[in-house]
Enzyme design. Structure first.
Site, PDB file in Angstrom:
ATOM      1  N   LYS A 110      36.978  28.662  43.623  1.00  0.00           N
ATOM      2  CA  LYS A 110      36.580  28.794  42.213  1.00  0.00           C
ATOM      3  C   LYS A 110      35.583  27.700  41.843  1.00  0.00           C
ATOM      4  O   LYS A 110      34.631  27.945  41.115  1.00  0.00           O
ATOM      5  CB  LYS A 110      37.804  28.757  41.303  1.00  0.00           C
ATOM      6  CG  LYS A 110      38.659  30.001  41.490  1.00  0.00           C
ATOM      7  CD  LYS A 110      39.415  30.384  40.237  1.00  0.00           C
ATOM      8  CE  LYS A 110      40.077  31.733  40.385  1.00  0.00           C
ATOM      9  NZ  LYS A 110      41.464  31.663  40.838  1.00  0.00           N
ATOM     10  N   LYS A 189      34.901  45.706  50.308  1.00  0.00           N
ATOM     11  CA  LYS A 189      36.284  45.709  49.836  1.00  0.00           C
ATOM     12  C   LYS A 189      36.292  46.075  48.344  1.00  0.00           C
ATOM     13  O   LYS A 189      35.464  45.572  47.573  1.00  0.00           O
ATOM     14  CB  LYS A 189      36.867  44.296  50.023  1.00  0.00           C
ATOM     15  CG  LYS A 189      38.241  44.118  49.429  1.00  0.00           C
ATOM     16  CD  LYS A 189      38.661  42.650  49.461  1.00  0.00           C
ATOM     17  CE  LYS A 189      40.040  42.443  48.911  1.00  0.00           C
ATOM     18  NZ  LYS A 189      40.261  41.978  47.613  1.00  0.00           N
ATOM     19  N   LYS A 192      37.684  44.040  41.683  1.00  0.00           N
ATOM     20  CA  LYS A 192      37.110  44.041  40.328  1.00  0.00           C
ATOM     21  C   LYS A 192      35.885  43.116  40.261  1.00  0.00           C
ATOM     22  O   LYS A 192      35.000  43.328  39.455  1.00  0.00           O
ATOM     23  CB  LYS A 192      38.144  43.693  39.262  1.00  0.00           C
ATOM     24  CG  LYS A 192      38.790  42.344  39.414  1.00  0.00           C
ATOM     25  CD  LYS A 192      39.745  42.084  38.272  1.00  0.00           C
ATOM     26  CE  LYS A 192      40.567  40.826  38.473  1.00  0.00           C
ATOM     27  NZ  LYS A 192      41.632  40.919  39.456  1.00  0.00           N
TER      28      LYS A 192
HETATM   29  P1  ADP Z   1      40.706  42.097  42.905  1.00  0.00           P
HETATM   30  O1  ADP Z   1      40.118  41.865  44.287  1.00  0.00           O
HETATM   31  O2  ADP Z   1      40.261  43.385  42.321  1.00  0.00           O
HETATM   32  O3  ADP Z   1      40.475  40.902  41.990  1.00  0.00           O
HETATM   33  P2  ADP Z   1      43.359  41.056  43.023  1.00  0.00           P
HETATM   34  O4  ADP Z   1      42.868  39.865  43.775  1.00  0.00           O
HETATM   35  O5  ADP Z   1      43.814  40.902  41.622  1.00  0.00           O
HETATM   36  O6  ADP Z   1      42.248  42.218  43.115  1.00  0.00           O
HETATM   37  O7  ADP Z   1      44.499  41.720  43.912  1.00  0.00           O
HETATM   38  C1  ADP Z   1      45.807  42.046  43.498  1.00  0.00           C
HETATM   39  C2  ADP Z   1      46.527  42.578  44.721  1.00  0.00           C
HETATM   40  O8  ADP Z   1      45.902  43.775  45.223  1.00  0.00           O
HETATM   41  C3  ADP Z   1      46.538  41.594  45.901  1.00  0.00           C
HETATM   42  O9  ADP Z   1      47.804  41.625  46.505  1.00  0.00           O
HETATM   43  C4  ADP Z   1      45.479  42.118  46.844  1.00  0.00           C
HETATM   44  O10 ADP Z   1      45.748  41.794  48.177  1.00  0.00           O
HETATM   45  C5  ADP Z   1      45.532  43.628  46.594  1.00  0.00           C
HETATM   46  N1  ADP Z   1      44.190  44.210  46.783  1.00  0.00           N
HETATM   47  C6  ADP Z   1      43.134  44.059  45.958  1.00  0.00           C
HETATM   48  N2  ADP Z   1      42.055  44.733  46.405  1.00  0.00           N
HETATM   49  C7  ADP Z   1      42.433  45.338  47.567  1.00  0.00           C
HETATM   50  C8  ADP Z   1      41.760  46.192  48.511  1.00  0.00           C
HETATM   51  N3  ADP Z   1      40.497  46.543  48.354  1.00  0.00           N
HETATM   52  N4  ADP Z   1      42.448  46.616  49.575  1.00  0.00           N
HETATM   53  C9  ADP Z   1      43.747  46.258  49.745  1.00  0.00           C
HETATM   54  N5  ADP Z   1      44.434  45.470  48.893  1.00  0.00           N
HETATM   55  C10 ADP Z   1      43.802  45.003  47.814  1.00  0.00           C
END
Ligand code: ADP
Ligand code: TRP
Length: 320
Positions: A110, A189, A192
């Site tokens: 960050k 991947k 968001k």
């Molecule tokens: P983002 O990448 O959208 O910010 P988060 O970091 O909030 O998502 O992820 C919340 C949960 O969802 C975590 O446990 C993360 O490992 C899972 N996750 C997020 N994106 C993916 C993805 N593309 N494939 C598999 N798992 C994911």
């Protein structure tokens, strides 16, 4: 066995979250006593507006219930409804070497992105350790990005137990290796942060439009296509049966099957797959008081566990 995990209320859930994290959680809730909370204290580290924080917490609680979190099986609560966790955090701060937090990847990432950090962001892993240790958790399902936080938790629990006696259960992380990374509509991947998500709960028109924008190459309609390197097929695999996937692959290889056809098929399956969850969501959404009741009951049960641990902790450190 006690299973515990927390989810931060930030952003709109997407199908990457569902297949990457939530589906695993829904399976685990059948296997042991599960504590699940909406991590609103953690969400404060990004300084959200108060109305946004409140709305995000409500939406995540609703979405989790919609996905199938079973309030009869799961102790489902809002993190801040059990404020003892902040007291435990304070106590753990005093067994936390500064260097341990300085080495935390998520903090360093960050900072590298130009985020100007507050102390909350820096001590985030100690709050997470307090979450896990307060409820004497055995197993903590998390995504790969949280692995280091779990190691920090174990480290702090061992340090505390060495200093003050066996108070805390040493938790194990559970990082499902079976979960593939869900690709976003651009093939990176799904995240968001990349603006490439397919929301879990959206309007039909909106989701159809997003699906029609999945990136493909420009092989003409009549030509054979490679199903192995196609985002549409990769997403289709998540929601279609193996036979249906084979059918789509065969159509790709045969030619005269355009990406537009494949995307229509993907949209239809996606929409059908999440239909039961949309129905459940509509029911909960119509009854916000029922959601509050679930969270209140969860907080009551979590609070009982917290009180037991805090009694031991306070005695151990000399506050009683
Ligand atoms: P983002 O990448 O959208 O910010 P988060 O970091 O909030 O998502 O992820 C919340 C949960 O969802 C975590 O446990 C993360 O490992 C899972 N996750 C997020 N994106 C993916 C993805 N593309 N494939 C598999 N798992 C994911
Ligand atoms: N930090 C976790 C995340 O961003 C959320 C979280 C907070 C958590 N406290 C926790 C996860 C305790 C597991 C256990 O995903």
């Amino acid at each position: 066995m006690r299973i515990l995990t927390g989810l931060q209320p930030s952003g709109i859930l997407h199908i990457g979250n569902y297949f990457g994290a939530m589906s695993q959680l829904l399976e685990l809730q059948q296997k042991g006593e599960t504590f699940l909370f909406v991590a609103d204290y953690h969400a404060m580290t990004t300084s959200p507006k108060s109305d946004d924080l409140r709305a995000n917490v409500r939406r995540l609680a609703l979405d989790l219930l919609a996905c199938g979190v079973d309030p009869d099986k799961v102790v489902f609560f809002r993190q801040s409804d059990v404020p003892a966790v902040t007291e435990l955090m304070w106590i753990l701060n005093n067994v936390t070497p500064l260097g341990l937090l300085e080495r935390a990847h998520s903090y360093k990432d960050k900072i590298a992105k130009g985020f100007s950090p507050n102390t909350g962001l820096f001590t985030y892993p100690v709050l997470m350790a307090a979450d896990i240790l307060l409820y004497q958790s055995d197993l903590v399902p998390v995504g790969k990005d949280q692995k280091q936080h779990l190691e920090i938790t174990r480290d702090l629990a061992i340090r505390f137990n060495n200093e003050y006696g066996d108070v805390f259960t040493i938790p194990e992380g559970y990082i499902a290796s079976s979960v593939a990374v869900v690709p976003g509509i651009d093939g990176q991947k799904m995240s968001k942060s990349y603006n490439n998500t397919i929301p879990l709960f959206g309007k039909e028109k909106e989701i159809r439009k997003i699906v029609m924008n999945v990136v493909t190459d420009c092989t003409p309609l009549e030509d054979p296509k490679d199903p192995e390197n196609c985002n549409v097929v990769a997403l289709y695999k998540l929601v279609a049966t193996p036979d249906e996937v084979e059918e789509m692959k065969a159509a790709y290889r045969a030619g005269n099957y355009g990406y537009g056809h494949a995307k229509q098929a993907l949209f239809a399956k996606l929409w059908e797959y999440f239909e039961p969850m949309r129905e459940r969501r509509a029911k909960w959404e119509a009854d916000p008081d029922a959601i509050e009741d679930v969270l209140r009951e969860g907080a009551r049960r979590a609070g009982e566990e917290a009180a037991k641990t805090m009694d031991k902790v306070r005695r151990a450190v000399g506050l009683r």
